[in-house]
Design a protein around this motif. Sequence first.
Motif, PDB file in Angstrom:
ATOM      1  N   LYS A 137       0.872  -1.174   0.000  1.00 42.70           N
ATOM      2  CA  LYS A 137       0.000   0.000   0.000  1.00 42.70           C
ATOM      3  C   LYS A 137       0.911   1.227   0.000  1.00 42.70           C
ATOM      4  CE  LYS A 137      -4.364   0.751   2.245  1.00 42.70           C
ATOM      5  NZ  LYS A 137      -5.162   0.543   3.443  1.00 42.70           N
ATOM      6  N   TYR A 178      -3.303   6.928  -4.261  1.00 42.13           N
ATOM      7  CA  TYR A 178      -3.043   5.769  -3.411  1.00 42.13           C
ATOM      8  C   TYR A 178      -3.079   4.502  -4.256  1.00 42.13           C
ATOM      9  CZ  TYR A 178      -3.874   9.202   0.168  1.00 42.13           C
ATOM     10  OH  TYR A 178      -3.804  10.316   0.938  1.00 42.13           O
ATOM     11  N   ASN A 220      -2.715   0.288  -4.273  1.00 35.90           N
ATOM     12  CA  ASN A 220      -2.704  -0.985  -3.567  1.00 35.90           C
ATOM     13  C   ASN A 220      -2.328  -2.067  -4.567  1.00 35.90           C
ATOM     14  OD1 ASN A 220      -3.689   0.223  -1.202  1.00 35.90           O
ATOM     15  ND2 ASN A 220      -5.783  -0.027  -1.875  1.00 35.90           N
ATOM     16  N   GLU A 267      -0.953  -6.379  -4.927  1.00 35.33           N
ATOM     17  CA  GLU A 267      -0.773  -7.641  -4.237  1.00 35.33           C
ATOM     18  C   GLU A 267      -0.069  -8.631  -5.158  1.00 35.33           C
ATOM     19  OE1 GLU A 267      -3.320 -10.918  -1.705  1.00 35.33           O
ATOM     20  OE2 GLU A 267      -4.389  -9.331  -2.751  1.00 35.33           O
TER      21      GLU A 267
END
Length: 122
Positions: free
Chosen positions: A10, A33, A35, A37
């Motif tokens: 993040k 922002y 994010n 994974e």
Amino acid sequence: FKALKPVFVKKAMRLEVTDSEKLGGVVQSENIYVNAEAYDVALDVHFPKGCDGGFEFGVLKVFEEAKHTCTLKNKGKFEIGFKFVFDRSTANLAGPSAPGAATAAGKGGGNAQQQQQQQQQQ
């Protein structure tokens, strides 16, 4: 990109807008922002007893059919894709008309079973 280990990132970035010569300084700035994974593909492949990780169809005559079943279970949290590819360099076969391809749902909730039929012409 290949993940070495599962990780969740993040991060915040700042976008600054200026004129091309930067005479007026920063005109506008925005925080963005992100994010991301990276995850490991967790797949359980199950062959019936006696298959030793592969299938042996033996000798088939024209219009004879042989079936074997293997079970693929996605143990990861995301959907994955898979396909069966036949290595024609190790066998002199007419082979199936098209390799099977499919997807398996994630979060351990999806099973994918693929039956592969092979007909050999003499």
